[in-house]
Design a protein around this motif. Structure first.
Motif, PDB file in Angstrom:
ATOM      1  N   UNK A   1       2.699   7.479   0.725  1.00 17.57           N
ATOM      2  CA  UNK A   1       3.678   7.645   1.821  1.00 17.57           C
ATOM      3  C   UNK A   1       5.096   7.375   1.331  1.00 17.57           C
ATOM      4  N   UNK A   2       5.406   7.903   0.168  1.00 18.58           N
ATOM      5  CA  UNK A   2       6.734   7.748  -0.428  1.00 18.58           C
ATOM      6  C   UNK A   2       7.666   8.794   0.183  1.00 18.58           C
TER       7      UNK A   2
ATOM      8  N   UNK B   1       7.270  -1.987  -4.337  1.00 23.39           N
ATOM      9  CA  UNK B   1       6.802  -0.737  -3.745  1.00 23.39           C
ATOM     10  C   UNK B   1       6.799   0.409  -4.755  1.00 23.39           C
ATOM     11  N   UNK B   2       7.594   0.275  -5.814  1.00 21.87           N
ATOM     12  CA  UNK B   2       7.742   1.348  -6.800  1.00 21.87           C
ATOM     13  C   UNK B   2       6.673   1.302  -7.892  1.00 21.87           C
ATOM     14  N   UNK B   3       6.049   0.160  -8.096  1.00 22.79           N
ATOM     15  CA  UNK B   3       5.164  -0.037  -9.244  1.00 22.79           C
ATOM     16  C   UNK B   3       3.977   0.934  -9.234  1.00 22.79           C
ATOM     17  N   UNK B   4       3.164   0.899  -8.189  1.00 25.82           N
ATOM     18  CA  UNK B   4       1.936   1.695  -8.178  1.00 25.82           C
ATOM     19  C   UNK B   4       2.187   3.205  -8.211  1.00 25.82           C
ATOM     20  N   UNK B   5       3.077   3.752  -7.362  1.00 28.32           N
ATOM     21  CA  UNK B   5       3.283   5.207  -7.436  1.00 28.32           C
ATOM     22  C   UNK B   5       3.847   5.668  -8.773  1.00 28.32           C
ATOM     23  N   UNK B   6       4.710   4.868  -9.388  1.00 26.19           N
ATOM     24  CA  UNK B   6       5.269   5.273 -10.691  1.00 26.19           C
ATOM     25  C   UNK B   6       4.204   5.234 -11.778  1.00 26.19           C
TER      26      UNK B   6
ATOM     27  N   UNK C   1       4.296  15.478  -5.502  1.00 29.53           N
ATOM     28  CA  UNK C   1       3.827  15.921  -4.186  1.00 29.53           C
ATOM     29  C   UNK C   1       2.579  15.150  -3.789  1.00 29.53           C
ATOM     30  N   UNK C   2       1.622  15.029  -4.717  1.00 31.78           N
ATOM     31  CA  UNK C   2       0.403  14.274  -4.426  1.00 31.78           C
ATOM     32  C   UNK C   2       0.687  12.781  -4.351  1.00 31.78           C
ATOM     33  N   UNK C   3       1.470  12.283  -5.304  1.00 33.14           N
ATOM     34  CA  UNK C   3       1.755  10.847  -5.359  1.00 33.14           C
ATOM     35  C   UNK C   3       2.475  10.380  -4.107  1.00 33.14           C
ATOM     36  N   UNK C   4       3.483  11.127  -3.682  1.00 32.11           N
ATOM     37  CA  UNK C   4       4.239  10.730  -2.498  1.00 32.11           C
ATOM     38  C   UNK C   4       3.386  10.807  -1.237  1.00 32.11           C
ATOM     39  N   UNK C   5       2.458  11.747  -1.205  1.00 29.89           N
ATOM     40  CA  UNK C   5       1.579  11.846  -0.043  1.00 29.89           C
ATOM     41  C   UNK C   5       0.623  10.659   0.021  1.00 29.89           C
ATOM     42  N   UNK C   6       0.053  10.279  -1.133  1.00 25.10           N
ATOM     43  CA  UNK C   6      -0.908   9.170  -1.174  1.00 25.10           C
ATOM     44  C   UNK C   6      -0.229   7.850  -0.814  1.00 25.10           C
TER      45      UNK C   6
ATOM     46  N   UNK D   1       0.828  -1.208   0.000  1.00 22.26           N
ATOM     47  CA  UNK D   1       0.000   0.000   0.000  1.00 22.26           C
ATOM     48  C   UNK D   1       0.862   1.259   0.000  1.00 22.26           C
ATOM     49  N   UNK D   2       1.876   1.298   0.829  1.00 19.16           N
ATOM     50  CA  UNK D   2       2.659   2.517   0.976  1.00 19.16           C
ATOM     51  C   UNK D   2       4.075   2.181   1.422  1.00 19.16           C
ATOM     52  N   UNK D   3       4.936   3.183   1.324  1.00 18.92           N
ATOM     53  CA  UNK D   3       6.333   3.004   1.715  1.00 18.92           C
ATOM     54  C   UNK D   3       7.243   2.863   0.514  1.00 18.92           C
ATOM     55  N   UNK D   4       8.515   2.540   0.801  1.00 18.31           N
ATOM     56  CA  UNK D   4       9.514   2.428  -0.257  1.00 18.31           C
ATOM     57  C   UNK D   4      10.154   1.059  -0.322  1.00 18.31           C
ATOM     58  N   UNK D   5      10.196   0.347   0.813  1.00 19.30           N
ATOM     59  CA  UNK D   5      10.745  -1.004   0.855  1.00 19.30           C
ATOM     60  C   UNK D   5      10.214  -1.670   2.129  1.00 19.30           C
TER      61      UNK D   5
END
Length: 335
Positions: free
Chosen positions: A283-284, A201-206, A276-281, A165-169
C-alpha cells in the motif's frame, strides 16, 4: 558527443509513437465502460451518460480520440482523470516522488550488495562463496515479488513485529511536502521521529523491490569480471607484483564496468515494473498503486497517460546510461 546524443534521440521518436499507440489500444481492450465505472453503484441516466461520453470524447471515432490524445500530449496536456477530475500530470507529479524514493533505495541496496558479491564470486571462482552467492542470486531472480513481499510482511511485520505492514509513514506524522521524499522532508523539518518512522516503512518494500536487480547485477558483475580476469593485461599486472586489490580494483573492475553499467541502466525498467506489484502489496502511495487503482476504475485517461509518462522516464534514464557508456569508453562514440 552531441552527434551521438542526437542520434540516440532520433531513435527514441519511433519508440514514443509506438508506446502511444500501445498504451491507447491496451486500455480499450479491457472490458468495462469508464463512464459506468465513474457512476459507481448509484447508476446514471441515459442523458447524463451521453453528456459525459461527449465531455470525455468517447463518442468520437477511435482514430480521432487517438490524435486528440497525441495532440494534447504534445502541448503538455495529458488529460483529466475520469475518476478524480484532476489533471493526470498533476497526480503523476504528486505521487512520483514516492516511487522514486522507493526505487532509489532499492537500487542503492542492489548496487551496494550486488557489485561486491559479483566481484568476490569472480575472484573466488569455484569456491563455496561463489556457489552460495550464485545460488542465492538465482533464487532471488526466480522469486515472484508478490510472494516474496508477502513472506517479508508475515515474518518481519507479523511474527517479529519489527516493521509496519503498509503505508509510507505513521499516521500521527503529517509533513507538508518539500521534495516529495518522505525521508528527506522529515530531515529538512528536523523531525527525527518522523525520519525513523519513514525509514521503518521503507525497509520492507525496498528490500522486496531490490531482490531481482540485486541478483541480476551480481551475476552480470561476476560474468564480466571473469572475462576480464582472463585477459593478458591482468596477468601482466599480477606478474609485475601489484597487490591483488590493485589488480582487481584498478585494472579488472574498471574494464568490466561497461556491461555492469548497462545492466544497472536496464534494471530501471525492472524497478518501475516491480514497483507496481510492490506498491500494491505494501500500500505504498506511488504511481504503481495509482496505475492499478486506475485500471480497476477503468480510468482510460490515467492509464494511457501514466504508461506514456513511465515509458518516457525509462527512456530518459536509458539515454543517460548510453551517454555514460560514451564517457566511459570513447570508442563507442566513434562506432
Amino acid at each position: 558527443m552531441l552527434r551521438y546524443i542526437l542520434h540516440k534521440l532520433a531513435l527514441i521518436v519511433p519508440t514514443v509513437i509506438g508506446i502511444t499507440i500501445a498504451s491507447f489500444a491496451f486500455i480499450r481492450l479491457l472490458p468495462g465502460d469508464p463512464i459506468l465505472a465513474m457512476a459507481g453503484q448509484h447508476g446514471i441516466t441515459p442523458e447524463r451518460y451521453e453528456i459525459l461520453k461527449e465531455q470525455y470524447g468517447f463518442n468520437q471515432p477511435v482514430w480521432v480520440q487517438y490524435f486528440d490524445y497525441v495532440w494534447g500530449v504534445l502541448q503538455g496536456d495529458f488529460g483529466i482523470s475520469v475518476a478524480t477530475k484532476r489533471p493526470v500530470l498533476t497526480e503523476f507529479l504528486t505521487l512520483f516522488p514516492a516511487t522514486v524514493e522507493l526505487a532509489l533505495v532499492a537500487m542503492i541496496i542492489a548496487v551496494a550488495m550486488g557489485i561486491p558479491a559479483g566481484i568476490f564470486a569472480a575472484v573466488k571462482r569455484g569456491s563455496w562463496f561463489d556457489q552460495l552467492t550464485m545460488g542465492v542470486a538465482l533464487t532471488g531472480y526466480s522469486m515472484p515479488i508478490f510472494w516474496w513481499g508477502l513472506l517479508l510482511i508475515i515474518f518481519f511485520s507479523g511474527y517479529l513485529g519489527w516493521t509496519p505492514v503498509s503505508g509510507r509513514i505513521a499516521l500521527n506524522f503529517f509533513l507538508k511536502p518539500i521534495t516529495g521524499f518522505m525521508t528527506i522532508d522529515s530531515l529538512l523539518y528536523g523531525n527525527w521521529p518522523a525520519f525513523v518512522s519513514a525509514l521503518r516503512y521503507l525497509i520492507l518494500p525496498s528490500i522486496a523491490l531490490a531482490t531481482i536487480p540485486l541478483a541480476v547485477i551480481a551475476r552480470q558483475t561476476r560474468s564480466a569480471m571473469l572475462e576480464v580476469l582472463g585477459e593478458e593485461y591482468v596477468r601482466t599486472a599480477r606478474a609485475k607484483g601489484l597487490s591483488p586489490r590493485r589488480v582487481v580494483g584498478l585494472h579488472a573492475f574498471r574494464n568490466a564496468l561497461i556491461p555492469v553499467v548497462t545492466t544497472i541502466g536496464l534494471q530501471i525498467g525492472t524497478l518501475m515494473a516491480g514497483a507496481i506489484l510492490t506498491e500494491t502489496i505494501f500500500s505504498w502511495p506511488g504511481i504503481g498503486k495509482w496505475m492499478i487503482d486506475s485500471i480497476s476504475k477503468r480510468d482510460y485517461v490515467v492509464v494511457q497517460s501514466g504508461l506514456l509518462l513511465i515509458a518516457l522516464i525509462v527512456m530518459a534514464v536509458n539515454l543517460i546510461v548510453d551517454v555514460l557508456y560514451a564517457v566511459i569508453n570513447p570508442r563507442i562514440r566513434v562506432q
